[in-house]
Scaffold this active site. Structure first.
Site, mmCIF file in Angstrom:
data_model
loop_
_atom_site.group_PDB
_atom_site.id
_atom_site.type_symbol
_atom_site.label_atom_id
_atom_site.label_comp_id
_atom_site.label_asym_id
_atom_site.label_seq_id
_atom_site.Cartn_x
_atom_site.Cartn_y
_atom_site.Cartn_z
ATOM 1 N N ILE A 18 0.418 0.859 8.959
ATOM 2 C CA ILE A 18 0.970 2.154 8.576
ATOM 3 C C ILE A 18 0.088 3.291 9.084
ATOM 4 O O ILE A 18 0.588 4.303 9.578
ATOM 5 C CB ILE A 18 1.144 2.225 7.046
ATOM 6 C CG1 ILE A 18 2.274 1.284 6.589
ATOM 7 C CG2 ILE A 18 1.441 3.653 6.603
ATOM 8 C CD1 ILE A 18 2.402 1.162 5.079
ATOM 9 N N ARG A 38 -12.879 1.120 8.789
ATOM 10 C CA ARG A 38 -14.175 0.442 8.741
ATOM 11 C C ARG A 38 -14.535 -0.288 10.031
ATOM 12 O O ARG A 38 -15.705 -0.438 10.352
ATOM 13 C CB ARG A 38 -14.189 -0.552 7.575
ATOM 14 C CG ARG A 38 -14.165 0.101 6.210
ATOM 15 C CD ARG A 38 -14.184 -0.932 5.106
ATOM 16 N NE ARG A 38 -13.019 -1.808 5.181
ATOM 17 C CZ ARG A 38 -12.850 -2.885 4.421
ATOM 18 N NH1 ARG A 38 -13.784 -3.239 3.553
ATOM 19 N NH2 ARG A 38 -11.754 -3.619 4.538
ATOM 20 N N ASP A 60 -16.075 4.028 5.414
ATOM 21 C CA ASP A 60 -15.812 3.225 4.224
ATOM 22 C C ASP A 60 -15.520 4.210 3.110
ATOM 23 O O ASP A 60 -16.416 4.922 2.638
ATOM 24 C CB ASP A 60 -17.032 2.369 3.882
ATOM 25 C CG ASP A 60 -16.849 1.531 2.623
ATOM 26 O OD1 ASP A 60 -15.851 1.732 1.904
ATOM 27 O OD2 ASP A 60 -17.706 0.686 2.335
ATOM 28 N N VAL A 61 -14.263 4.290 2.683
ATOM 29 C CA VAL A 61 -13.863 5.319 1.724
ATOM 30 C C VAL A 61 -14.529 5.154 0.368
ATOM 31 O O VAL A 61 -14.532 6.086 -0.448
ATOM 32 C CB VAL A 61 -12.333 5.371 1.551
ATOM 33 C CG1 VAL A 61 -11.650 5.759 2.858
ATOM 34 C CG2 VAL A 61 -11.773 4.069 0.995
ATOM 35 N N ASN A 83 -4.610 6.816 3.666
ATOM 36 C CA ASN A 83 -3.855 5.576 3.837
ATOM 37 C C ASN A 83 -4.685 4.323 3.563
ATOM 38 O O ASN A 83 -4.127 3.253 3.321
ATOM 39 C CB ASN A 83 -3.290 5.508 5.261
ATOM 40 C CG ASN A 83 -2.653 4.176 5.560
ATOM 41 O OD1 ASN A 83 -1.603 3.831 5.021
ATOM 42 N ND2 ASN A 83 -3.297 3.387 6.414
ATOM 43 N N TYR A 148 -3.980 -3.490 -8.907
ATOM 44 C CA TYR A 148 -3.406 -2.707 -7.807
ATOM 45 C C TYR A 148 -2.415 -1.680 -8.347
ATOM 46 O O TYR A 148 -2.441 -0.511 -7.950
ATOM 47 C CB TYR A 148 -2.734 -3.660 -6.822
ATOM 48 C CG TYR A 148 -2.080 -3.011 -5.640
ATOM 49 C CD1 TYR A 148 -2.845 -2.502 -4.594
ATOM 50 C CD2 TYR A 148 -0.696 -2.930 -5.534
ATOM 51 C CE1 TYR A 148 -2.247 -1.922 -3.480
ATOM 52 C CE2 TYR A 148 -0.087 -2.359 -4.431
ATOM 53 C CZ TYR A 148 -0.863 -1.845 -3.411
ATOM 54 O OH TYR A 148 -0.269 -1.271 -2.307
ATOM 55 N N LYS A 152 -2.691 2.415 -7.984
ATOM 56 C CA LYS A 152 -1.662 3.209 -7.306
ATOM 57 C C LYS A 152 -0.973 4.175 -8.269
ATOM 58 O O LYS A 152 -0.600 5.289 -7.872
ATOM 59 C CB LYS A 152 -0.644 2.285 -6.639
ATOM 60 C CG LYS A 152 -1.203 1.505 -5.446
ATOM 61 C CD LYS A 152 -1.656 2.422 -4.318
ATOM 62 C CE LYS A 152 -1.993 1.646 -3.048
ATOM 63 N NZ LYS A 152 -2.400 2.531 -1.947
#
Length: 251
Positions: A18, A38, A60-61, A83, A148, A152
């Site tokens: 995506i 990454r 690396d977020v 994303n 998860y 989200k």
């Protein structure tokens, strides 16, 4: 096809799937795009396959200091697409602290870090677009992915709250919520279904596709087109929305 000429976009998780499709869609509208992820080798390969106006750097977020440094190197950001994400499944009773924290760190806190880095410049400039790639898991529940789903849902909540804060500052904040999409995450889900249920890969894929009323997996370009639209100057009235890209799965 130059609605975003002069705008600089940063897309995280941009080396494949995506994220790469979003980068391609923004480039097609004239934006200058910095890919972040990454894997340096994957980023370099992705950038080589795109048009001019593309830069890349590793990120690396989950590393707040690293995010600040990467965005400082990238320069002023007009468009931020969060994303980067991961999905891991386990029954709730086997969801340990490490899995829980990893889902929050990557899918929610990572977006927070990137917004903290990019938003001040947008506000100072009086224009900006932030698009968070959430999931239909941010709008409803699914079995065996509680961590998860929680992350989200949190990302959708962050989107809505921040959208109100910056509504009069020329910045919009929205989320897109893809259903099961033809990406590495779904490939991993198929492999997990095969491993735990004994079904074939074809049966597993068909089961995921059946969740979509259109009877198919969402394609990365489906999501990318929605993101690109939200980034357009003409989408200025779109703010605080969480748009399902899922063929009617969530209404």
């Amino acid at each position: 096809m130059d609605a975003l000429t002069g705008k600089h976009a940063v897309v995280t998780g941009a080396s494949r799937g995506i994220g790469l499709a979003i980068a391609r869609a923004l480039l097609a509208q004239g934006a200058r795009v910095t890919l972040m992820a990454r894997d340096a080798a994957a980023l370099e390969a992705a950038a080589a396959g795109l048009a001019g106006g593309t830069a890349w750097q590793t990120l690396d977020v989950t590393d707040a200091a690293g995010v600040a440094q990467a965005f400082a190197r990238a320069g002023a950001v007009d468009i931020l697409v969060n994303n980067a994400g991961q999905a891991a499944s386990a029954p709730f009773g086997r969801t340990d602290d490490a899995l829980w924290q990893r889902m929050l760190d990557v899918n929610l806190t990572g977006a927070y870090h990137c917004i903290q880095a990019a938003l001040p410049g947008m506000v100072d400039g009086g224009w900006g677009r932030i698009v968070n790639v959430a999931s239909t898991a941010g709008l409803t529940g699914y079995r065996y992915v509680a961590a998860y789903c929680a992350a989200k849902h949190g990302l959708v909540g962050l989107t809505r709250a921040l959208a109100l804060e910056v509504a009069q500052r020329g910045v919009t904040v929205n989320a897109v919520c893809p259903g099961y999409t033809e990406t590495d995450i779904v490939a991993d889900a198929v492999a997990n279904i095969v491993r735990t249920t004994g079904r074939s890969a074809e049966q597993a894929r068909a089961g995921l596709a059946a969740v979509n009323p259109q009877g198919r997996l969402v394609q990365p370009d489906d999501v990318a087109h929605a993101v690109a639209w939200l980034c357009m100057p003409g989408a200025a009235a779109m703010n605080g929305q969480a748009i399902a890209v899922a063929g009617g799965e969530v209404m």
